[in-house]
Design an enzyme around this catalytic site. Structure first.
Site, PDB file in Angstrom:
ATOM      1  N   GLU A  82      17.543  16.903  56.624  1.00  0.00           N
ATOM      2  CA  GLU A  82      18.914  17.024  55.996  1.00  0.00           C
ATOM      3  C   GLU A  82      19.670  17.759  57.416  1.00  0.00           C
ATOM      4  OE1 GLU A  82      20.443  16.502  53.378  1.00  0.00           O
ATOM      5  OE2 GLU A  82      18.607  15.699  52.266  1.00  0.00           O
ATOM      6  N   ASP A 124      20.163  21.663  69.579  1.00  0.00           N
ATOM      7  CA  ASP A 124      20.518  22.718  70.376  1.00  0.00           C
ATOM      8  C   ASP A 124      21.041  23.757  69.248  1.00  0.00           C
ATOM      9  OD1 ASP A 124      22.989  21.703  69.371  1.00  0.00           O
ATOM     10  OD2 ASP A 124      24.003  21.578  71.525  1.00  0.00           O
ATOM     11  N   GLU A 125      21.131  23.531  68.153  1.00  0.00           N
ATOM     12  CA  GLU A 125      21.680  24.340  67.094  1.00  0.00           C
ATOM     13  C   GLU A 125      20.914  25.776  67.124  1.00  0.00           C
ATOM     14  OE1 GLU A 125      23.933  23.902  63.836  1.00  0.00           O
ATOM     15  OE2 GLU A 125      24.927  22.091  64.546  1.00  0.00           O
ATOM     16  N   TYR A 148      21.133  25.380  57.909  1.00  0.00           N
ATOM     17  CA  TYR A 148      20.563  23.996  58.861  1.00  0.00           C
ATOM     18  C   TYR A 148      20.033  24.586  59.996  1.00  0.00           C
ATOM     19  CZ  TYR A 148      20.627  20.271  62.316  1.00  0.00           C
ATOM     20  OH  TYR A 148      20.093  19.469  62.912  1.00  0.00           O
ATOM     21  N   SER A 149      20.652  25.371  60.642  1.00  0.00           N
ATOM     22  CA  SER A 149      19.874  25.533  62.178  1.00  0.00           C
ATOM     23  C   SER A 149      18.635  26.359  61.857  1.00  0.00           C
ATOM     24  CB  SER A 149      20.914  25.962  63.252  1.00  0.00           C
ATOM     25  OG  SER A 149      21.885  27.170  62.550  1.00  0.00           O
ATOM     26  N   ASN A 178      25.113  14.402  69.077  1.00  0.00           N
ATOM     27  CA  ASN A 178      25.191  13.221  69.192  1.00  0.00           C
ATOM     28  C   ASN A 178      26.473  12.198  68.794  1.00  0.00           C
ATOM     29  OD1 ASN A 178      21.949  11.710  69.457  1.00  0.00           O
ATOM     30  ND2 ASN A 178      22.246  13.660  69.861  1.00  0.00           N
ATOM     31  N   LYS A 187      30.119  13.545  59.767  1.00  0.00           N
ATOM     32  CA  LYS A 187      29.945  14.294  60.931  1.00  0.00           C
ATOM     33  C   LYS A 187      31.404  14.314  61.886  1.00  0.00           C
ATOM     34  CE  LYS A 187      25.801  15.365  60.100  1.00  0.00           C
ATOM     35  NZ  LYS A 187      24.814  14.395  60.230  1.00  0.00           N
ATOM     36  N   ARG A 212      31.626  21.720  71.800  1.00  0.00           N
ATOM     37  CA  ARG A 212      30.426  21.091  71.486  1.00  0.00           C
ATOM     38  C   ARG A 212      30.074  20.040  72.750  1.00  0.00           C
ATOM     39  NH1 ARG A 212      30.011  24.334  68.055  1.00  0.00           N
ATOM     40  NH2 ARG A 212      29.788  24.280  66.071  1.00  0.00           N
ATOM     41  N   HIS A 274      30.639  29.601  61.862  1.00  0.00           N
ATOM     42  CA  HIS A 274      30.915  28.633  62.538  1.00  0.00           C
ATOM     43  C   HIS A 274      30.629  28.897  64.131  1.00  0.00           C
ATOM     44  CE1 HIS A 274      33.963  25.141  63.483  1.00  0.00           C
ATOM     45  NE2 HIS A 274      32.658  24.968  64.069  1.00  0.00           N
TER      46      HIS A 274
HETATM   47  P1  NAD Z   1      20.845  11.591  59.450  1.00  0.00           P
HETATM   48  O1  NAD Z   1      21.197  12.507  58.450  1.00  0.00           O
HETATM   49  O2  NAD Z   1      21.857  10.597  59.999  1.00  0.00           O
HETATM   50  O3  NAD Z   1      19.351  10.792  59.125  1.00  0.00           O
HETATM   51  C1  NAD Z   1      18.538  11.753  58.413  1.00  0.00           C
HETATM   52  C2  NAD Z   1      17.506  10.586  57.976  1.00  0.00           C
HETATM   53  O4  NAD Z   1      16.542  11.269  57.391  1.00  0.00           O
HETATM   54  C3  NAD Z   1      18.203   9.780  56.764  1.00  0.00           C
HETATM   55  O5  NAD Z   1      17.650   8.459  56.829  1.00  0.00           O
HETATM   56  C4  NAD Z   1      17.563  10.173  55.608  1.00  0.00           C
HETATM   57  O6  NAD Z   1      17.526   9.398  54.277  1.00  0.00           O
HETATM   58  C5  NAD Z   1      16.132  10.759  55.933  1.00  0.00           C
HETATM   59  N1  NAD Z   1      15.654  11.785  55.168  1.00  0.00           N
HETATM   60  C6  NAD Z   1      16.342  12.824  54.751  1.00  0.00           C
HETATM   61  N2  NAD Z   1      15.320  13.697  54.144  1.00  0.00           N
HETATM   62  C7  NAD Z   1      14.350  12.934  53.913  1.00  0.00           C
HETATM   63  C8  NAD Z   1      12.939  13.386  53.399  1.00  0.00           C
HETATM   64  N3  NAD Z   1      12.541  14.467  52.865  1.00  0.00           N
HETATM   65  N4  NAD Z   1      11.830  12.408  53.671  1.00  0.00           N
HETATM   66  C9  NAD Z   1      12.141  11.208  54.268  1.00  0.00           C
HETATM   67  N5  NAD Z   1      13.617  10.806  54.905  1.00  0.00           N
HETATM   68  C10 NAD Z   1      14.255  11.847  54.800  1.00  0.00           C
HETATM   69  O7  NAD Z   1      20.361  12.441  60.974  1.00  0.00           O
HETATM   70  P2  NAD Z   1      20.563  12.234  62.391  1.00  0.00           P
HETATM   71  O8  NAD Z   1      22.129  12.621  62.919  1.00  0.00           O
HETATM   72  O9  NAD Z   1      20.221  10.981  62.611  1.00  0.00           O
HETATM   73  O10 NAD Z   1      19.613  13.355  62.872  1.00  0.00           O
HETATM   74  C11 NAD Z   1      18.264  12.779  63.071  1.00  0.00           C
HETATM   75  C12 NAD Z   1      17.465  14.017  63.575  1.00  0.00           C
HETATM   76  O11 NAD Z   1      17.848  14.549  64.859  1.00  0.00           O
HETATM   77  C13 NAD Z   1      17.662  15.375  62.538  1.00  0.00           C
HETATM   78  O12 NAD Z   1      16.264  15.905  62.558  1.00  0.00           O
HETATM   79  C14 NAD Z   1      18.386  16.285  63.240  1.00  0.00           C
HETATM   80  O13 NAD Z   1      18.306  17.659  63.053  1.00  0.00           O
HETATM   81  C15 NAD Z   1      18.321  16.049  64.801  1.00  0.00           C
HETATM   82  N6  NAD Z   1      19.522  16.267  65.807  1.00  0.00           N
HETATM   83  C16 NAD Z   1      20.588  15.516  65.367  1.00  0.00           C
HETATM   84  C17 NAD Z   1      21.815  15.702  66.227  1.00  0.00           C
HETATM   85  C18 NAD Z   1      23.201  14.835  65.951  1.00  0.00           C
HETATM   86  O14 NAD Z   1      24.170  15.424  66.383  1.00  0.00           O
HETATM   87  N7  NAD Z   1      23.346  14.233  64.578  1.00  0.00           N
HETATM   88  C19 NAD Z   1      21.708  16.410  67.240  1.00  0.00           C
HETATM   89  C20 NAD Z   1      20.392  17.158  67.524  1.00  0.00           C
HETATM   90  C21 NAD Z   1      19.277  16.786  66.758  1.00  0.00           C
HETATM   91  O1  DAU Z   2      24.340  20.196  68.101  1.00  0.00           O
HETATM   92  C1  DAU Z   2      23.374  19.340  67.435  1.00  0.00           C
HETATM   93  C2  DAU Z   2      24.009  19.193  65.834  1.00  0.00           C
HETATM   94  O2  DAU Z   2      25.220  18.664  65.899  1.00  0.00           O
HETATM   95  C3  DAU Z   2      22.844  18.731  65.188  1.00  0.00           C
HETATM   96  O3  DAU Z   2      21.730  19.291  65.141  1.00  0.00           O
HETATM   97  C4  DAU Z   2      23.414  18.560  63.783  1.00  0.00           C
HETATM   98  O4  DAU Z   2      22.446  17.719  62.894  1.00  0.00           O
HETATM   99  C5  DAU Z   2      24.746  17.625  63.671  1.00  0.00           C
HETATM  100  O5  DAU Z   2      25.411  17.461  62.410  1.00  0.00           O
HETATM  101  C6  DAU Z   2      25.761  18.409  64.669  1.00  0.00           C
HETATM  102  O6  DAU Z   2      26.408  19.744  63.954  1.00  0.00           O
HETATM  103  P1  DAU Z   2      27.719  20.264  64.233  1.00  0.00           P
HETATM  104  O7  DAU Z   2      27.969  21.243  63.241  1.00  0.00           O
HETATM  105  O8  DAU Z   2      28.052  20.677  65.676  1.00  0.00           O
HETATM  106  O9  DAU Z   2      28.474  19.047  63.705  1.00  0.00           O
HETATM  107  P2  DAU Z   2      29.588  18.541  62.851  1.00  0.00           P
HETATM  108  O10 DAU Z   2      29.818  16.813  63.418  1.00  0.00           O
HETATM  109  O11 DAU Z   2      29.292  18.778  61.650  1.00  0.00           O
HETATM  110  O12 DAU Z   2      30.537  19.255  63.551  1.00  0.00           O
HETATM  111  C7  DAU Z   2      30.993  19.318  64.938  1.00  0.00           C
HETATM  112  C8  DAU Z   2      32.332  20.331  65.084  1.00  0.00           C
HETATM  113  O13 DAU Z   2      33.278  19.794  64.700  1.00  0.00           O
HETATM  114  C9  DAU Z   2      31.970  21.756  64.575  1.00  0.00           C
HETATM  115  O14 DAU Z   2      32.550  22.777  65.607  1.00  0.00           O
HETATM  116  C10 DAU Z   2      32.750  21.622  63.291  1.00  0.00           C
HETATM  117  C11 DAU Z   2      33.979  20.950  63.728  1.00  0.00           C
HETATM  118  N1  DAU Z   2      34.455  19.983  62.516  1.00  0.00           N
HETATM  119  C12 DAU Z   2      33.373  19.388  61.569  1.00  0.00           C
HETATM  120  C13 DAU Z   2      33.856  18.839  60.339  1.00  0.00           C
HETATM  121  C14 DAU Z   2      32.830  17.872  59.675  1.00  0.00           C
HETATM  122  C15 DAU Z   2      35.719  20.195  62.025  1.00  0.00           C
HETATM  123  O15 DAU Z   2      36.642  20.903  62.661  1.00  0.00           O
HETATM  124  N2  DAU Z   2      36.176  19.382  60.914  1.00  0.00           N
HETATM  125  C16 DAU Z   2      35.151  18.865  60.280  1.00  0.00           C
HETATM  126  O16 DAU Z   2      35.570  18.245  59.145  1.00  0.00           O
END
Ligand code: NAD
Ligand code: DAU
Length: 349
Positions: A82, A124-125, A148-149, A178, A187, A212, A274
């Site tokens: 999640e 990095d969170e 989450y973190s 990412n 996101k 970020r 935040h």
């Molecule tokens: P995402 O939410 O897009 O995808 C998560 C996937 O996991 C989905 O396909 C979902 O169906 C699956 N999933 C969720 N719960 C599950 C369960 N119980 N069993 C099997 N599958 C399940 O996430 P993302 O942004 O692609 O992130 C992927 C990984 O990278 C995560 O571990 C996240 O913490 C990490 N991460 C993300 C970012 C970012 O910026 N998006 C940055 C750093 C690390």
């Molecule tokens: O840093 C890595 C993390 O980046 C990952 O581990 C998480 O899975 C990924 O969701 C992301 O977390 P953030 O909380 O940084 O991402 P988000 O896209 O939710 O928010 C990025 C920044 O933008 C944060 O400072 C909050 C702000 N924001 C976000 C949303 C959704 C807004 O200002 N308005 C918004 O509606």
């Protein structure tokens, strides 16, 4: 080599599967995914018929099903989570169940089956807020702020305990924010891009001063493959991005690229807890594995915006159903106040 990828139907997982299958190396992939709201098999349409690719629907918390899917795999790349901070604030339990308990199930099963390599994808969170000028190294303390973190940090600690206690062959990666194709529009970047395309207000938390560290998903996947192939067992690798940027500056940049007015920016109630700034040191992976991100934010933003414009059908499908009810539930009030603010401002030209 047969690899079990968990969460491969999500944003980074699907980019990684396409990346690894495009290398031409002898990899085959089992994509194990529960298909939550964030999982979308359309992200993998281009590889669906590839004989080296197999999809298995399942929950990482289901030990029996995990074991059946993991059998014969020699490596695991664990993305399933999640992943959204805002959702974790409203629904912490499912976050802990998947991110902590699910990781424990995978570790236990992989240990039982004698899997040779386990790459745990973290974030990095887990390091929490960085003061101005501060950068997190792999040995920085874990100070998570959100459910989450905290759940990601909990999973990291479990992985490290398995390495130490059982000699388990795991490597941890921690990347910064990412962005890129196929990211679910909850996101920041895809949310802002999709709303700007519709001339809707962009909900910026607080004053938008949070920073970020942006990493294009292609750069991330290239780094993850190096870690899978050559990362040292027991090590943590930070995969830091190219640009550290304030949210408000990123929002302005994307509006400029889209030719939309800054009056679309709307400041809304801040996210509880935040984190102000994320910033990662990445000298270890540069030195040990020769990885550096290559795509600067400005170029990556253009490419990502073009992708969302060219994939309007994908966007409209993922914004139907669950997304609508989520947006109503969590942003409903904000959105109506946003609309009021937007009405009192000059309308977009
Ligand atoms: P995402 O939410 O897009 O995808 C998560 C996937 O996991 C989905 O396909 C979902 O169906 C699956 N999933 C969720 N719960 C599950 C369960 N119980 N069993 C099997 N599958 C399940 O996430 P993302 O942004 O692609 O992130 C992927 C990984 O990278 C995560 O571990 C996240 O913490 C990490 N991460 C993300 C970012 C970012 O910026 N998006 C940055 C750093 C690390
Ligand atoms: O840093 C890595 C993390 O980046 C990952 O581990 C998480 O899975 C990924 O969701 C992301 O977390 P953030 O909380 O940084 O991402 P988000 O896209 O939710 O928010 C990025 C920044 O933008 C944060 O400072 C909050 C702000 N924001 C976000 C949303 C959704 C807004 O200002 N308005 C918004 O509606």
């Amino acid at each position: 080599m047969k690899i079990l990828v968990t969460g491969g139907a999500g944003f980074i997982g699907s980019n990684f599967i396409r990346h690894i299958l495009a290398t031409g190396k002898d990899y085959s992939v089992v994509n194990y995914d529960k298909l939550t709201y964030a999982g979308n098999l359309e992200n993998l349409a281009s590889v669906a018929d590839n004989p080296a690719y197999l999809f298995v629907k399942g929950d990482i918390c289901d030990a029996g099903h995990v074991e059946a899917a993991m059998r014969d795999c020699s490596a695991i790349v664990h993305f399933a989570a999640e992943s959204h901070v805002d959702r974790s604030i409203y629904a912490p339990r499912s976050c802990v169940e998947t991110n902590v308990t699910g990781t424990l199930v995978l570790l236990e099963t992989a240990r039982k089956l004698g899997v040779a390599r386990f790459v745990h994808i973290s974030s990095d969170e887990v390091y929490g807020d960085m003061f101005p000028e501060m950068f997190a190294g792999e040995d920085s303390p874990l100070r998570p702020s959100s459910p989450y973190s905290a759940s990601k940090a909990g999973a990291d600690l479990l992985v490290q305990a398995y390495v130490r206690t059982y000699g388990f062959p795991a490597v941890i990666t921690r990347s910064s924010n990412n962005y890129g194709p196929f990211q679910f529009p909850e996101k920041f970047l895809p949310l802002m891009i999709s709303r700007a395309l519709d001339d809707k207000p962009l909900p910026i938390y607080g004053a938008g001063e949070e920073q970020r560290h942006w990493l294009h998903v292609e750069d991330h996947c290239r780094g993850l493959l190096l870690v899978l192939e050559r990362g040292q067992i027991g090590e943590v690798y930070n995969l830091g991005g190219t640009d550290i940027e304030r949210n408000i500056a990123v929002a302005r940049k994307l509006l400029r690229i889209l030719g939309k007015p800054e009056s679309l920016i709307s400041f809304v109630q801040d996210r509880p807890g935040h984190d102000r700034r994320y910033a990662l040191r990445r000298d270890k992976i540069e030195k040990d594995l020769g990885w550096k991100p290559r795509i600067p934010l400005e170029d990556g933003l253009w490419q990502t915006i073009n992708w969302y414009q060219d994939n309007a059908e994908w966007l409209s499908k993922v914004r139907g159903g669950e997304y609508q009810s989520y947006y109503e539930r969590y942003y409903g009030n904000r959105d109506s106040s946003l609309l009021e603010i937007a009405r009192s401002k000059p309308q977009p030209s």
